[in-house]
Design a protein around this motif. Sequence first.
Motif, PDB file in Angstrom:
ATOM      1  N   GLU A  68       0.818  -1.219   0.000  1.00  0.00           N
ATOM      2  CA  GLU A  68       0.000   0.000   0.000  1.00  0.00           C
ATOM      3  C   GLU A  68       0.848   1.264   0.000  1.00  0.00           C
ATOM      4  OE1 GLU A  68      -3.255   0.122  -0.301  1.00  0.00           O
ATOM      5  OE2 GLU A  68      -3.462  -2.073  -0.297  1.00  0.00           O
ATOM      6  N   ARG A  69       2.144   1.087   0.176  1.00  0.00           N
ATOM      7  CA  ARG A  69       3.114   2.209   0.245  1.00  0.00           C
ATOM      8  C   ARG A  69       2.725   3.177   1.364  1.00  0.00           C
ATOM      9  NH1 ARG A  69       4.034   5.388  -4.871  1.00  0.00           N
ATOM     10  NH2 ARG A  69       5.927   5.976  -3.757  1.00  0.00           N
ATOM     11  N   CYS A  70       2.301   2.608   2.491  1.00  0.00           N
ATOM     12  CA  CYS A  70       1.866   3.419   3.630  1.00  0.00           C
ATOM     13  C   CYS A  70       2.525   2.913   4.902  1.00  0.00           C
ATOM     14  CB  CYS A  70       0.344   3.364   3.767  1.00  0.00           C
ATOM     15  SG  CYS A  70      -0.320   4.400   5.096  1.00  0.00           S
ATOM     16  N   ALA A  71       2.836   3.828   5.803  1.00  0.00           N
ATOM     17  CA  ALA A  71       3.379   3.481   7.116  1.00  0.00           C
ATOM     18  C   ALA A  71       2.401   3.945   8.184  1.00  0.00           C
ATOM     19  CB  ALA A  71       4.735   4.130   7.329  1.00  0.00           C
ATOM     20  N   THR A  72       2.055   3.050   9.093  1.00  0.00           N
ATOM     21  CA  THR A  72       1.157   3.389  10.197  1.00  0.00           C
ATOM     22  C   THR A  72       1.974   3.656  11.449  1.00  0.00           C
ATOM     23  OG1 THR A  72      -0.598   2.006   9.289  1.00  0.00           O
ATOM     24  CG2 THR A  72      -0.752   2.582  11.619  1.00  0.00           C
ATOM     25  N   VAL A  73       1.738   4.809  12.061  1.00  0.00           N
ATOM     26  CA  VAL A  73       2.438   5.167  13.295  1.00  0.00           C
ATOM     27  C   VAL A  73       1.709   4.508  14.463  1.00  0.00           C
ATOM     28  CG1 VAL A  73       3.254   7.044  14.767  1.00  0.00           C
ATOM     29  CG2 VAL A  73       3.117   7.377  12.288  1.00  0.00           C
ATOM     30  N   HIS A  74       2.334   3.520  15.076  1.00  0.00           N
ATOM     31  CA  HIS A  74       1.725   2.840  16.215  1.00  0.00           C
ATOM     32  C   HIS A  74       2.073   3.510  17.544  1.00  0.00           C
ATOM     33  CE1 HIS A  74      -0.083  -0.322  13.998  1.00  0.00           C
ATOM     34  NE2 HIS A  74       1.027  -0.975  13.694  1.00  0.00           N
ATOM     35  N   CYS A  75       3.198   4.188  17.583  1.00  0.00           N
ATOM     36  CA  CYS A  75       3.630   4.811  18.837  1.00  0.00           C
ATOM     37  C   CYS A  75       4.513   6.013  18.522  1.00  0.00           C
ATOM     38  CB  CYS A  75       4.401   3.795  19.684  1.00  0.00           C
ATOM     39  SG  CYS A  75       5.135   4.489  21.192  1.00  0.00           S
ATOM     40  N   LEU A  76       4.227   7.121  19.152  1.00  0.00           N
ATOM     41  CA  LEU A  76       5.095   8.304  19.107  1.00  0.00           C
ATOM     42  C   LEU A  76       5.097   8.873  20.513  1.00  0.00           C
ATOM     43  CD1 LEU A  76       6.831  10.354  17.606  1.00  0.00           C
ATOM     44  CD2 LEU A  76       4.728  11.601  17.037  1.00  0.00           C
ATOM     45  N   PHE A  77       6.229   8.749  21.196  1.00  0.00           N
ATOM     46  CA  PHE A  77       6.271   9.095  22.613  1.00  0.00           C
ATOM     47  C   PHE A  77       7.569   9.807  22.962  1.00  0.00           C
ATOM     48  CE2 PHE A  77       7.144   8.307  27.096  1.00  0.00           C
ATOM     49  CZ  PHE A  77       5.918   8.629  27.682  1.00  0.00           C
ATOM     50  N   VAL A  78       7.437  10.871  23.747  1.00  0.00           N
ATOM     51  CA  VAL A  78       8.586  11.596  24.303  1.00  0.00           C
ATOM     52  C   VAL A  78       8.383  11.697  25.806  1.00  0.00           C
ATOM     53  CG1 VAL A  78       9.862  13.776  24.372  1.00  0.00           C
ATOM     54  CG2 VAL A  78       8.970  12.916  22.187  1.00  0.00           C
ATOM     55  N   ARG A  85      12.381   3.554   1.541  1.00  0.00           N
ATOM     56  CA  ARG A  85      11.651   2.290   1.342  1.00  0.00           C
ATOM     57  C   ARG A  85      10.482   2.464   0.360  1.00  0.00           C
ATOM     58  NH1 ARG A  85      12.026  -1.602   5.468  1.00  0.00           N
ATOM     59  NH2 ARG A  85      10.556  -2.726   4.128  1.00  0.00           N
ATOM     60  N   ASN A  86      10.419   3.592  -0.315  1.00  0.00           N
ATOM     61  CA  ASN A  86       9.372   3.868  -1.310  1.00  0.00           C
ATOM     62  C   ASN A  86       7.983   3.951  -0.678  1.00  0.00           C
ATOM     63  OD1 ASN A  86       8.673   4.449  -4.012  1.00  0.00           O
ATOM     64  ND2 ASN A  86       8.014   2.338  -4.372  1.00  0.00           N
ATOM     65  N   ILE A  87       7.925   4.390   0.579  1.00  0.00           N
ATOM     66  CA  ILE A  87       6.655   4.626   1.260  1.00  0.00           C
ATOM     67  C   ILE A  87       6.151   6.016   0.882  1.00  0.00           C
ATOM     68  CG2 ILE A  87       5.530   4.882   3.490  1.00  0.00           C
ATOM     69  CD1 ILE A  87       6.269   2.014   2.864  1.00  0.00           C
ATOM     70  N   ALA A  88       4.882   6.104   0.457  1.00  0.00           N
ATOM     71  CA  ALA A  88       4.357   7.370  -0.059  1.00  0.00           C
ATOM     72  C   ALA A  88       3.582   8.175   0.970  1.00  0.00           C
ATOM     73  CB  ALA A  88       3.453   7.102  -1.263  1.00  0.00           C
ATOM     74  N   SER A  89       3.079   7.527   2.047  1.00  0.00           N
ATOM     75  CA  SER A  89       2.276   8.259   3.020  1.00  0.00           C
ATOM     76  C   SER A  89       2.385   7.617   4.390  1.00  0.00           C
ATOM     77  CB  SER A  89       0.801   8.298   2.593  1.00  0.00           C
ATOM     78  OG  SER A  89       0.240   6.996   2.580  1.00  0.00           O
ATOM     79  N   TYR A 119      -3.478  11.754   7.707  1.00  0.00           N
ATOM     80  CA  TYR A 119      -2.429  11.258   6.821  1.00  0.00           C
ATOM     81  C   TYR A 119      -1.423  12.357   6.509  1.00  0.00           C
ATOM     82  CZ  TYR A 119      -5.326   7.138   6.091  1.00  0.00           C
ATOM     83  OH  TYR A 119      -6.057   5.988   6.272  1.00  0.00           O
ATOM     84  N   LEU A 120      -0.237  11.917   6.153  1.00  0.00           N
ATOM     85  CA  LEU A 120       0.807  12.831   5.712  1.00  0.00           C
ATOM     86  C   LEU A 120       1.411  12.267   4.435  1.00  0.00           C
ATOM     87  CD1 LEU A 120       2.510  15.366   6.476  1.00  0.00           C
ATOM     88  CD2 LEU A 120       4.161  13.800   7.495  1.00  0.00           C
ATOM     89  N   GLN A 121       1.323  13.025   3.353  1.00  0.00           N
ATOM     90  CA  GLN A 121       1.900  12.587   2.081  1.00  0.00           C
ATOM     91  C   GLN A 121       3.404  12.849   2.079  1.00  0.00           C
ATOM     92  OE1 GLN A 121      -1.189  10.797   1.034  1.00  0.00           O
ATOM     93  NE2 GLN A 121       0.350  10.954  -0.580  1.00  0.00           N
ATOM     94  N   LEU A 122       4.148  11.838   1.665  1.00  0.00           N
ATOM     95  CA  LEU A 122       5.604  11.953   1.630  1.00  0.00           C
ATOM     96  C   LEU A 122       6.113  12.196   0.220  1.00  0.00           C
ATOM     97  CD1 LEU A 122       6.546   8.991   4.024  1.00  0.00           C
ATOM     98  CD2 LEU A 122       6.001  11.375   4.583  1.00  0.00           C
ATOM     99  N   THR A 123       5.350  11.794  -0.786  1.00  0.00           N
ATOM    100  CA  THR A 123       5.771  11.995  -2.179  1.00  0.00           C
ATOM    101  C   THR A 123       4.635  12.590  -2.982  1.00  0.00           C
ATOM    102  OG1 THR A 123       5.084   9.747  -2.793  1.00  0.00           O
ATOM    103  CG2 THR A 123       7.373  10.064  -2.089  1.00  0.00           C
TER     104      THR A 123
END
Length: 290
Positions: free
Chosen positions: A59-69, A93-97, A286-290
Motif C-alpha cells: 500500500e506504500r503506507c506506514a502506520t504510526v503505532h507509537c510516538l512518545f517523548v 523504502r518507497n513509502i508514499a504516506s 495522513y501525511l503525504q511523503l511523495t
Amino acid sequence: MYTINILTKADWTAYRNLMFQWIMPQLDGLHALDRLLMVGMESAEGPVGLAVLELDPDERCATVHCLFVAAAHRRRGLAARLMGTARLHCAKRNIASMKFAYYSGKAITPAVEAWLHKEGWTEPQREAVVFHIDSTIAGAPWLRDRPLPHGLHMLPWIDIDQEDREQLAAGRTHAYPAFLSPFKTFAQLEQTNSLGLMSASGIEGWCMAYRLAAETILYDAVFVSPQYQQSGLALVMLSRSISLQLEKGIPFGMFTVNTSTPAMMKLARQWLAPYARMMSEKRSCYLQLT
C-alpha cells in the motif's frame, strides 16, 4: 544533547518503557516480515523518545503505532525530529504516506491535534466510534447464550483448523474489508474470547479481541458472512465473548465500530451504548511523503 538512531532488535528492551504494552509482543513478527521501523532518541540519561511504525510496502503506507517523548523532554521539538528521521527512512523504502490514528476524550488529545496540524497532516477524520464498558454490562438483559441456527457452532479462534484459516486468508471463502480482518497483528490476540463461527463449509464469522492492557480488552472486528447477516449472529457472538471476558475477571472492554459499517453501528448504539461508561472516537489523519 540528543542522538537519534534507527533501532535494532538489541535495542528493544531498553525502550520498552516508552511504548504501549500491546506493542512489545508484536515486534518479532513485524521484524521478521521486514515491516518494522523504530526510531529512538537518547539523552545522557538514556532513551527519552520513540517512534514505532509498521510499513506496508504493497500500500506504500506506514502506520504510526507509537510516538512518545518522556515528559521531562517535551516541548523541545523532539517528536518532530523523530518523525523527520522516520520520514527519511520511509522515503528510502518507497513509502508514499503515513497514517496516524488517535482517540478523542483524552487529556492529551488537544495537544496531539495541535501538533498534527502544525506538522502538516490532513484534517482528522472520524474513523470509528469506541464504546467503553466495565463490569456493569453484566446486567444487560441481552447478555445470555442463544441457540445458533442449525449447522452452525462457535469455538475459540485458536481452535479453528489452520487449513480453514488459510482458505479465509487467501480470499477463497469470504470477502471482507481490511478493517474487519481476523488476521491483524497490531496487538496480542486475546485467546480467552476471540471466537469463530463455523459451518460445514468452514468459517462463517468471527469476533476478534485483543489484550491492550492487563485489565482491558479491545473488540476490534466482528464479521458474519452475508448469508447469515440477518440472523442476529453478531450480537450472539458479542454476547458470548463479553461473558467470557467477565468470567475471566477482566473488567474493561473497548468496542471499535467503524463508521463505514452502519449495521454494526446501529447494533452498537442500541445494545452497547446504554451500558457504556463513556464513548469516544478513533480519528485518523495522513501525511503525504511523495
